[in-house]
Design a protein around this motif. Structure first.
Motif, PDB file in Angstrom:
ATOM      1  N   ARG A  80       0.823  -1.184  -0.028  1.00 42.19           N
ATOM      2  CA  ARG A  80       0.035  -0.112  -0.047  1.00 42.19           C
ATOM      3  C   ARG A  80       0.815   1.334  -0.155  1.00 42.19           C
ATOM      4  NH1 ARG A  80      -3.869  -2.173   4.764  1.00 42.19           N
ATOM      5  NH2 ARG A  80      -5.282  -3.717   3.433  1.00 42.19           N
ATOM      6  N   ALA A  81       2.118   1.146   0.564  1.00 41.42           N
ATOM      7  CA  ALA A  81       2.908   2.230   0.684  1.00 41.42           C
ATOM      8  C   ALA A  81       3.559   2.627  -0.843  1.00 41.42           C
ATOM      9  CB  ALA A  81       3.927   2.118   1.537  1.00 41.42           C
ATOM     10  N   GLY A  82       3.301   1.811  -1.775  1.00 37.35           N
ATOM     11  CA  GLY A  82       3.970   1.946  -3.191  1.00 37.35           C
ATOM     12  C   GLY A  82       4.781   1.098  -3.672  1.00 37.35           C
ATOM     13  N   GLN A 106      -6.140  -4.059  -9.325  1.00 41.71           N
ATOM     14  CA  GLN A 106      -6.466  -2.531  -9.639  1.00 41.71           C
ATOM     15  C   GLN A 106      -6.564  -2.004  -8.254  1.00 41.71           C
ATOM     16  OE1 GLN A 106      -9.776  -1.668 -12.117  1.00 41.71           O
ATOM     17  NE2 GLN A 106      -8.992   0.279 -12.581  1.00 41.71           N
ATOM     18  N   LYS A 107      -5.849  -0.727  -8.105  1.00 42.01           N
ATOM     19  CA  LYS A 107      -5.809   0.281  -6.756  1.00 42.01           C
ATOM     20  C   LYS A 107      -5.055   1.422  -7.229  1.00 42.01           C
ATOM     21  CE  LYS A 107      -1.944  -1.771  -4.003  1.00 42.01           C
ATOM     22  NZ  LYS A 107      -1.107  -0.319  -4.282  1.00 42.01           N
ATOM     23  N   LYS A 108      -5.592   2.535  -6.573  1.00 37.65           N
ATOM     24  CA  LYS A 108      -4.760   3.866  -6.700  1.00 37.65           C
ATOM     25  C   LYS A 108      -3.335   3.722  -5.899  1.00 37.65           C
ATOM     26  CE  LYS A 108      -8.676   6.658  -7.416  1.00 37.65           C
ATOM     27  NZ  LYS A 108      -9.500   7.949  -7.140  1.00 37.65           N
ATOM     28  N   GLU A 115      -2.623   6.150 -12.906  1.00 35.26           N
ATOM     29  CA  GLU A 115      -2.097   6.125 -14.320  1.00 35.26           C
ATOM     30  C   GLU A 115      -2.406   4.789 -14.917  1.00 35.26           C
ATOM     31  OE1 GLU A 115       1.915   7.201 -13.954  1.00 35.26           O
ATOM     32  OE2 GLU A 115       1.495   8.971 -12.843  1.00 35.26           O
ATOM     33  N   TRP A 116      -2.614   3.774 -14.358  1.00 37.45           N
ATOM     34  CA  TRP A 116      -2.648   2.585 -15.201  1.00 37.45           C
ATOM     35  C   TRP A 116      -4.123   1.937 -15.170  1.00 37.45           C
ATOM     36  CZ3 TRP A 116       0.867   0.448 -17.983  1.00 37.45           C
ATOM     37  CH2 TRP A 116       2.117   0.756 -17.998  1.00 37.45           C
ATOM     38  N   SER A 117      -4.733   1.936 -16.211  1.00 34.78           N
ATOM     39  CA  SER A 117      -5.998   1.297 -16.242  1.00 34.78           C
ATOM     40  C   SER A 117      -6.077   0.180 -17.165  1.00 34.78           C
ATOM     41  CB  SER A 117      -7.083   2.313 -16.990  1.00 34.78           C
ATOM     42  OG  SER A 117      -6.417   2.790 -18.352  1.00 34.78           O
ATOM     43  N   ILE A 118      -6.991  -0.593 -17.094  1.00 28.32           N
ATOM     44  CA  ILE A 118      -6.920  -1.860 -18.187  1.00 28.32           C
ATOM     45  C   ILE A 118      -6.960  -1.301 -19.357  1.00 28.32           C
ATOM     46  CG2 ILE A 118      -8.530  -3.346 -19.156  1.00 28.32           C
ATOM     47  CD1 ILE A 118      -9.709  -3.982 -16.355  1.00 28.32           C
ATOM     48  N   LEU A 153       0.997  -3.639 -12.267  1.00 22.55           N
ATOM     49  CA  LEU A 153       1.300  -2.008 -12.606  1.00 22.55           C
ATOM     50  C   LEU A 153      -0.351  -1.666 -12.498  1.00 22.55           C
ATOM     51  CD1 LEU A 153       3.140  -2.436 -15.823  1.00 22.55           C
ATOM     52  CD2 LEU A 153       3.901  -1.101 -13.705  1.00 22.55           C
ATOM     53  N   MET A 154      -1.294  -2.478 -12.398  1.00 23.01           N
ATOM     54  CA  MET A 154      -2.563  -1.940 -12.122  1.00 23.01           C
ATOM     55  C   MET A 154      -2.781  -1.307 -10.759  1.00 23.01           C
ATOM     56  SD  MET A 154      -4.801  -2.393 -14.518  1.00 23.01           S
ATOM     57  CE  MET A 154      -6.245  -2.400 -14.012  1.00 23.01           C
ATOM     58  N   GLY A 155      -1.667  -1.681  -9.953  1.00 25.59           N
ATOM     59  CA  GLY A 155      -1.747  -1.140  -8.413  1.00 25.59           C
ATOM     60  C   GLY A 155      -0.822   0.398  -8.336  1.00 25.59           C
ATOM     61  N   ASN A 156      -0.638   0.823  -9.504  1.00 23.48           N
ATOM     62  CA  ASN A 156       0.036   2.003  -9.632  1.00 23.48           C
ATOM     63  C   ASN A 156       1.285   2.168  -8.706  1.00 23.48           C
ATOM     64  OD1 ASN A 156      -1.688   3.927 -11.794  1.00 23.48           O
ATOM     65  ND2 ASN A 156      -3.303   2.766 -10.416  1.00 23.48           N
ATOM     66  N   PRO A 157       2.150   1.230  -8.654  1.00 20.12           N
ATOM     67  CA  PRO A 157       3.111   1.242  -7.567  1.00 20.12           C
ATOM     68  C   PRO A 157       4.216   2.267  -7.892  1.00 20.12           C
ATOM     69  CG  PRO A 157       3.754  -0.300  -9.143  1.00 20.12           C
ATOM     70  CD  PRO A 157       2.424  -0.103  -9.434  1.00 20.12           C
ATOM     71  N   ALA A 158       4.730   2.924  -6.850  1.00 14.20           N
ATOM     72  CA  ALA A 158       6.084   3.939  -7.086  1.00 14.20           C
ATOM     73  C   ALA A 158       7.229   3.102  -7.494  1.00 14.20           C
ATOM     74  CB  ALA A 158       6.255   4.566  -5.473  1.00 14.20           C
ATOM     75  N   LEU A 159       7.294   1.895  -7.195  1.00 17.03           N
ATOM     76  CA  LEU A 159       8.592   1.033  -7.447  1.00 17.03           C
ATOM     77  C   LEU A 159       7.934  -0.387  -7.895  1.00 17.03           C
ATOM     78  CD1 LEU A 159      11.641   0.543  -7.671  1.00 17.03           C
ATOM     79  CD2 LEU A 159      11.428  -0.211  -5.435  1.00 17.03           C
TER      80      LEU A 159
END
Length: 238
Positions: A80-82, A106-108, A115-118, A153-159
């Motif tokens: 959750r932290a990225g 999928q999550k923000k 940024e990442w959508s299906i 990537l659908m989880g919009n990770p920072a890394l």
């Protein structure tokens, strides 16, 4: 001024039972970098990735993500932290469809990034779109690897952490995975790849860190590694 590290790893000691696996491991990955963590089989690459993700808790040292210490946190809190982690065995949901796997992931991002959508995943991973309704367990190994990366990537990770993404795949599929990762680098994604296959990383990583017997022995740009025959022969030649 250089970018601040997205992740900073300092002095990690990791044990499995009474056996010490990592000895004071330290590395950093800055915004927009693709860092290759290179080493022979058994050098400590996967343990380093698991330690960063909280799956192999360190006995000493710390991991900082975007200025926040995450070592000691549970893996789901670190996610959750990225941090987004694609393990060596991929761990897709085999009884669900390709698109179900993407929806599940999928999550923000930690700051609300979306940024990442299906749709964007299908644009970057065009081989997945015709398979959207296929049961994931029926995919080939290469297709499963693409799905595992896309789902993360659908989880919009920072890394994005990738553990041995070329392992066990046919050369033509390894080439396709490499092309996808070069595309990701072009989007500004920040990636740490653990790999035994040095040649796979030479064309897609910007920086390299070499690990041997649980210790970091070399860190440089990928261009400097290409020019350093001594390091490549000593630590990376099979």
């Amino acid at each position: 001024m250089s970018a601040q590290p997205v992740v900073q790893v300092e002095d990690l000691d990791v044990y499995y039972g009474t056996s010490q696996i990592l000895f004071g491991v330290g590395l950093s990955v800055r915004q927009g970098e693709t860092m290759a963590l290179l080493g022979r089989n058994g050098a400590g690459k996967s343990t380093t990735m698991k330690a960063i993700m909280g799956l192999a808790p360190a006995r000493r040292g710390k991991v900082t993500l975007r200025g926040r210490q995450v070592s000691g946190m549970k893996p789901h809190h670190i996610a959750r932290a990225g941090l987004g982690f694609v393990p060596e065995d991929r761990q897709i949901f085999p009884e669900h469809t390709v698109e179900d796997n993407l929806v599940i992931g999928q999550k923000k991002g930690p700051d609300g990034e979306d940024e990442w959508s299906i749709r964007r995943v299908y644009d970057v991973f065009p081989l997945l779109e015709p398979l959207r309704n296929r049961i994931a367990g029926r995919l080939s190994g290469g297709e499963q690897q693409m799905l595992a990366i896309a789902r993360t990537l659908m989880g919009n990770p920072a890394l994005l952490l990738l553990d041995e993404p070329s392992e066990g795949l046919a050369p033509i599929i390894v080439q396709r995975i490499g092309e996808l990762l070069r595309q990701l680098r072009g989007t500004g994604a920040t990636v740490l790849i653990a790999e035994q296959n040095m040649h796979f990383c030479l064309g897609l990583a910007s920086h390299a860190t070499v690990i041997d017997k649980g210790q970091i022995v070399y860190t440089s740009s990928i261009e400097e590694l290409k020019a350093n025959d001594n390091i490549r022969q000593r630590y990376l030649a099979l």
